[in-house]
Design an enzyme around this catalytic site. Structure first.
Site, PDB file in Angstrom:
ATOM      1  N   HIS A  87       0.808  -1.230   0.000  1.00  0.00           N
ATOM      2  CA  HIS A  87       0.000   0.000   0.000  1.00  0.00           C
ATOM      3  C   HIS A  87       0.842   1.282   0.000  1.00  0.00           C
ATOM      4  O   HIS A  87       0.562   2.227   0.754  1.00  0.00           O
ATOM      5  CB  HIS A  87      -0.951   0.004   1.195  1.00  0.00           C
ATOM      6  CG  HIS A  87      -2.016  -1.061   1.153  1.00  0.00           C
ATOM      7  ND1 HIS A  87      -2.559  -1.529  -0.023  1.00  0.00           N
ATOM      8  CD2 HIS A  87      -2.650  -1.752   2.157  1.00  0.00           C
ATOM      9  CE1 HIS A  87      -3.475  -2.448   0.261  1.00  0.00           C
ATOM     10  NE2 HIS A  87      -3.541  -2.612   1.566  1.00  0.00           N
ATOM     11  N   HIS A 157      -9.911   1.749   0.677  1.00  0.00           N
ATOM     12  CA  HIS A 157      -9.808   0.602   1.587  1.00  0.00           C
ATOM     13  C   HIS A 157     -10.869   0.633   2.689  1.00  0.00           C
ATOM     14  O   HIS A 157     -10.570   0.443   3.871  1.00  0.00           O
ATOM     15  CB  HIS A 157      -8.394   0.569   2.183  1.00  0.00           C
ATOM     16  CG  HIS A 157      -7.915  -0.788   2.569  1.00  0.00           C
ATOM     17  ND1 HIS A 157      -8.453  -1.504   3.613  1.00  0.00           N
ATOM     18  CD2 HIS A 157      -6.937  -1.565   2.055  1.00  0.00           C
ATOM     19  CE1 HIS A 157      -7.813  -2.652   3.721  1.00  0.00           C
ATOM     20  NE2 HIS A 157      -6.893  -2.719   2.791  1.00  0.00           N
ATOM     21  N   GLU A 286     -11.757  -4.134  -2.628  1.00  0.00           N
ATOM     22  CA  GLU A 286     -10.858  -3.102  -3.121  1.00  0.00           C
ATOM     23  C   GLU A 286     -10.638  -3.244  -4.621  1.00  0.00           C
ATOM     24  O   GLU A 286      -9.866  -4.096  -5.061  1.00  0.00           O
ATOM     25  CB  GLU A 286      -9.485  -3.223  -2.438  1.00  0.00           C
ATOM     26  CG  GLU A 286      -9.520  -3.348  -0.930  1.00  0.00           C
ATOM     27  CD  GLU A 286      -8.212  -3.933  -0.380  1.00  0.00           C
ATOM     28  OE1 GLU A 286      -7.131  -3.641  -0.912  1.00  0.00           O
ATOM     29  OE2 GLU A 286      -8.286  -4.714   0.581  1.00  0.00           O
TER      30      GLU A 286
END
Ligand code: GLA
Length: 319
Positions: A87, A157, A286
């Site tokens: 991420h 998210h 996601e």
């Protein structure tokens, strides 16, 4: 202009709260019922480790060993998830303060300038993210531009929980329109195989309960302690807005449909959620590019060329 909190409403029963920090969705309420996990204080987001409601970037999901090569140059990013980069790194877009550019009752545009070399990535990158309520939909539109060739994969998210009695997402029904998913190694890096979901625990082509699916015998489920896998839409690189997922709770009668232009959807069943939350308290859907695409042959590209416009959309439709 940087307000602590942004409230969006279109008078349709859907109300959304956002934070400029991490371009975070803090709350989504439909007729007063909260549908996402959140922290009580907005300052709690500064120490969050679950990417709660946040915008993940520059590259959402994992890059194996934090390494990739672009135009013959080798890049080494932080490894913040075991041996891998996750991420966007230690100070990913979820931990950066986005600027509020334009705010209206039902929409807001956030902006982030990410310097050349930010978290090890090449190129000075500009990102615009618009959040807009239309009827009972929350639309996320991502635009980005880099001054050098780079790599980019943005997503949101949110951890959804459609129940109104505080119980886990195990009683949710899930349908995914994907025919294949990407099996992973023990560190959640795709092996390169595209596996058909048919006849496996990963077959959500017909709506089914999440809890019983989590209990099925499948080495892939055992590896990840649940679902933490990317479902894929092959040949969908052309970026049409597709209906990817339908999540519903019989307990509350609420449902969520996810549409996106992205070629993949990471299904994450909150396997590692911990205090102040509990495992399986929320489910993430996601929409994103395929994990580790920059290192994998034949995956749809997550490269963004200098001067080329990055454009993606995610729509959460509630009812
Ligand atoms: C993603 C990953 C998970 C986990 C969460 C954040 O969904 O795929 O493995 O890291 O983010 O906790």
């Amino acid at each position: 202009m940087n307000k602590a909190e942004i409230h969006l409403t279109a008078g349709t029963g859907l109300e959304v709260e956002l934070l400029p920090f991490g371009a975070t969705i803090r709350s989504i309420r439909l007729f007063g019922q909260e549908l996402t996990l959140n922290y009580p204080q907005s300052t709690d987001y500064q120490t969050d480790e679950f990417y709660l409601g946040a915008t993940a970037g520059r590259v959402a999901n994992r890059i194996a060993k934090g390494r990739f090569e672009l135009n013959g140059v080798a890049y080494q990013l932080d490894c913040n998830n075991g041996p891998n980069h996750l991420h966007g790194g230690v100070t990913g877009f979820n931990r950066q303060l986005w600027q509020v550019l334009k705010q209206q009752p039902d929409s807001v545009q956030l902006y982030l300038h990410s310097a050349d070399g930010d978290q090890g990535y090449p190129g000075a990158l500009q990102v615009w993210q618009q959040f807009r309520i239309v009827d009972q939909q929350l639309e996320l539109s991502f635009l980005a531009l880099s001054n050098k060739d780079t790599v980019l994969n943005l997503t949101n998210h949110c951890y959804f929980n459609l129940n109104n009695d505080g119980t886990s997402i195990e009683n949710h029904q899930l349908q995914l329109t994907a025919t294949h998913y990407l099996p992973t190694d023990e560190h959640a890096i795709p092996t390169g195989e595209r596996r058909a979901v048919a006849g496996t625990a990963f077959d959500f082509s017909q709506a089914k309960l999440v809890g019983p699916a989590l209990k099925l015998q499948d080495p892939q489920l055992a590896l990840a302690n649940g679902f933490d896998h990317c479902f894929i839409w092959q040949g969908a690189e052309a970026a049409d807005l597709k209906r990817m997922a339908l999540l519903s709770s019989e307990q509350s009668g609420r449902q969520l449909e996810v549409f996106s232009t992205q070629p993949g959807l990471q299904l994450y069943t909150g396997n590692f959620l911990a205090a102040p939350f509990v495992s399986r308290q929320g489910i993430c859907l996601e929409a994103q590019g395929w994990p580790d695409a920059i290192n994998q042959l034949g995956f749809p590209t997550t490269q963004l060329k200098a001067g080329e416009l990055y454009q993606q959309q995610i729509v959460y439709k509630f009812s």
